[in-house]
Write a protein that holds these residues in place. Structure first.
Motif, mmCIF file in Angstrom:
data_model
loop_
_atom_site.group_PDB
_atom_site.id
_atom_site.type_symbol
_atom_site.label_atom_id
_atom_site.label_comp_id
_atom_site.label_asym_id
_atom_site.label_seq_id
_atom_site.Cartn_x
_atom_site.Cartn_y
_atom_site.Cartn_z
ATOM 1 N N SER A 114 36.427 16.198 -48.807
ATOM 2 C CA SER A 114 35.941 15.579 -50.032
ATOM 3 C C SER A 114 34.545 14.997 -49.876
ATOM 4 C CB SER A 114 36.898 14.471 -50.485
ATOM 5 O OG SER A 114 36.869 13.403 -49.557
ATOM 6 N N GLU A 124 43.187 10.846 -47.882
ATOM 7 C CA GLU A 124 44.289 11.758 -48.180
ATOM 8 C C GLU A 124 45.222 11.154 -49.231
ATOM 9 O OE1 GLU A 124 44.714 14.908 -47.260
ATOM 10 O OE2 GLU A 124 42.726 14.662 -46.374
ATOM 11 N N SER A 135 38.897 11.177 -62.986
ATOM 12 C CA SER A 135 38.308 10.527 -61.809
ATOM 13 C C SER A 135 36.860 10.206 -62.146
ATOM 14 C CB SER A 135 38.384 11.444 -60.584
ATOM 15 O OG SER A 135 39.733 11.673 -60.221
ATOM 16 N N GLY A 156 44.319 10.729 -65.888
ATOM 17 C CA GLY A 156 43.999 11.812 -64.960
ATOM 18 C C GLY A 156 42.536 11.981 -64.653
ATOM 19 N N LYS A 203 43.474 11.504 -52.537
ATOM 20 C CA LYS A 203 43.565 12.899 -52.996
ATOM 21 C C LYS A 203 44.933 13.169 -53.613
ATOM 22 C CE LYS A 203 40.452 14.996 -49.576
ATOM 23 N NZ LYS A 203 40.406 15.870 -48.383
ATOM 24 N N SER A 204 45.981 12.634 -52.995
ATOM 25 C CA SER A 204 47.328 12.855 -53.532
ATOM 26 C C SER A 204 47.471 12.179 -54.892
ATOM 27 C CB SER A 204 48.388 12.338 -52.560
ATOM 28 O OG SER A 204 48.411 10.924 -52.523
ATOM 29 N N ASP A 243 35.122 13.598 -61.312
ATOM 30 C CA ASP A 243 34.934 14.616 -62.345
ATOM 31 C C ASP A 243 33.715 14.314 -63.197
ATOM 32 O OD1 ASP A 243 37.420 15.765 -61.543
ATOM 33 O OD2 ASP A 243 38.460 14.260 -62.734
ATOM 34 N N LYS A 299 45.067 11.818 -57.028
ATOM 35 C CA LYS A 299 44.339 12.677 -57.959
ATOM 36 C C LYS A 299 45.188 13.877 -58.355
ATOM 37 C CE LYS A 299 39.732 14.709 -58.514
ATOM 38 N NZ LYS A 299 38.412 14.926 -57.869
ATOM 39 N N GLU A 300 45.881 14.472 -57.388
ATOM 40 C CA GLU A 300 46.732 15.627 -57.668
ATOM 41 C C GLU A 300 47.909 15.254 -58.572
ATOM 42 O OE1 GLU A 300 47.793 16.880 -53.794
ATOM 43 O OE2 GLU A 300 45.838 17.782 -53.342
ATOM 44 N N GLN A 301 48.347 13.990 -58.494
ATOM 45 C CA GLN A 301 49.463 13.528 -59.320
ATOM 46 C C GLN A 301 49.020 13.160 -60.738
ATOM 47 O OE1 GLN A 301 51.530 10.290 -57.244
ATOM 48 N NE2 GLN A 301 51.108 11.325 -55.311
ATOM 49 N N GLY A 302 47.714 13.277 -61.017
ATOM 50 C CA GLY A 302 47.222 12.958 -62.350
ATOM 51 C C GLY A 302 46.954 11.492 -62.576
ATOM 52 N N LYS A 303 46.781 10.719 -61.494
ATOM 53 C CA LYS A 303 46.436 9.305 -61.623
ATOM 54 C C LYS A 303 44.977 9.178 -62.069
ATOM 55 C CE LYS A 303 50.334 7.971 -59.445
ATOM 56 N NZ LYS A 303 51.410 7.198 -60.059
#
Length: 405
Positions: A362, A189, A56, A54, A192-193, A216, A195-199
């Motif tokens: 972003s 985009e 970045s 998760g 970003k998705s 991060d 990142k939101e999924q915890g990749k």
């Protein structure tokens, strides 16, 4: 390797053998005692790096610092000379887009082969073809040989293949510098998705603004070793200061041009003094406004506008943007005026230039950017201080009182 650690590198080195002549390589291969016909070049030394699920991570450093070598080892396309590299999960690496494509095969055939190389079964790769086709938007060319593709079509298909294998780790090395603006926005985009999924994402860019807005934390490579790792704002700021101290190379941070201004364009920039008069000359201590007229042609969620001021030696005096100040811009298409007001401008007398730019949320894509587009003067009839800024101040002196015993 803990359950949260997805990449674990311990004591890793990478050495290349540099041969002066082709015959020396042949002599080395045929030599029984492996006589040293080469020079050693250590691209990486003593790398210890643990990355959790998760995270970045922004990977930064000068050209030649070892970033690409490190990414290739993580991606599995290079082997380390020493040390251990343990990866837990599937990797999609956007290093050289489409480098594994066979030009004689169709886009569909290449996509399926690429998927199987990434660990999918043939059936799974075929099931994902509708998503890949939809993302790439190359129409009937999906069933034509890749050698007939334009560079833009090639990039679209390569990116679509890379991001639709459901990776646990995504590696992006300046891949967003290619393609048209609309496609760049679409790719962001998708990132970003992820990142939101915890990749887990490892992002490489020479644009520190992009690193700060997307990552991060940051890892700074210098001469093949990790120089610093930590808070993304602190590490990137220190890196920028390092580059400004005379080490900067002329090609390391070329200005990113606006791709086509399909989303937004800056129409006009003007200065106005405290009386509302249009002028580019101001008294020391006087407040003034910079007014930016722009046309937003498509809806853009989280639009960011900014202004930076530079002196005659290109010293970055002050950079402001609407994201830092939590000021939201309108998202609907239309013609707008964005005004930034500076109160009590205490810059020392002289000439200053400005950059004006707009970015998506972003900060990875410049929708329109004008570098050193206008200049203004600060004037005074008095010589009262030296430097860039005169701070409010006062002086005081007191007689020391001696006490006789």
């Amino acid at each position: 390797m803990s359950s949260d650690t997805i990449i674990d590198i311990l004591g890793m080195d990478k050495m290349y053998r540099i041969f002066d002549r082709p015959i020396d390589r042949l002599k080395y291969i045929l030599s029984r005692n492996k006589t040293k016909y080469y020079k050693e070049f250590w691209a990486l030394r003593a790398i210890n790096l643990a990355i959790n699920k998760g995270e970045s991570i922004g990977l930064i450093g000068k050209n030649g610092s070892g970033k690409s070598t490190l990414l290739q080892i993580i991606a599995g396309t290079l082997s380390p000379s020493a040390g251990n590299v343990r990866i837990s999960g599937r990797i999609a690496a956007l290093l050289e887009l489409g480098s594994g494509f066979n030009p004689e095969f169709t886009g569909r055939e290449n996509a399926i082969i690429n998927g199987t190389i990434m660990g999918l079964t043939i059936e799974e790769a075929k099931q994902r073809m509708p998503q890949i086709e939809d993302f790439a938007e190359i129409g009937e060319f999906i069933d034509q040989p890749v050698k007939t593709y334009s560079s833009g079509m090639f990039v679209r298909l390569a990116f679509a293949c890379a991001v639709h294998v459901d990776p646990d780790i995504l590696i992006v090395d300046e891949a967003l510098a290619v393609g048209d603006m609309q496609f760049q926005l679409k790719c962001i985009e998708k990132m970003k998705s992820f990142k939101e999924q915890g990749k887990t994402i490892i992002f490489v860019s020479h644009d520190m603004y992009s690193i700060r807005n997307f990552c991060d934390s940051a890892v700074w490579l210098m001469n093949g070793s990790i120089y610093k790792r930590g808070n993304v704002n602190l590490v990137t700021k220190e890196f920028e200061d390092y580059m400004k101290r005379g080490y900067v190379e002329s090609t390391i941070q070329p200005e990113t041009p606006s791709a086509s201004n399909l989303v937004l364009d800056i129409a006009n920039i003007e200065f106005r003094n405290e009386r509302g008069e249009e002028t580019d000359r101001f008294r020391y201590g006087e407040g003034f406004e910079i007014i930016i007229q722009y046309n937003l042609k498509e809806s853009c969620l989280g639009l960011v506008g900014g202004v930076s001021i530079f002196d005659q030696l290109n010293t970055w005096v002050c950079g402001l943007n609407t994201k830092l100040d939590n000021y939201e811009l309108m998202e609907e298409p239309g013609q707008y005026r964005l005004t930034v007001r500076y109160a009590n401008m205490n810059l020392m007398p002289g000439t200053y230039a400005i950059d004006v730019g707009f970015f998506e949320s972003s900060g990875l894509v410049r929708l329109d950017y004008k570098s050193r587009c206008r200049s203004f003067q600060i004037q005074s009839s008095e010589y009262f201080a030296e430097g860039l800024v005169c701070f409010e101040h006062s002086w005081n002196t007191e007689r020391k009182i001696s006490v006789e015993v």
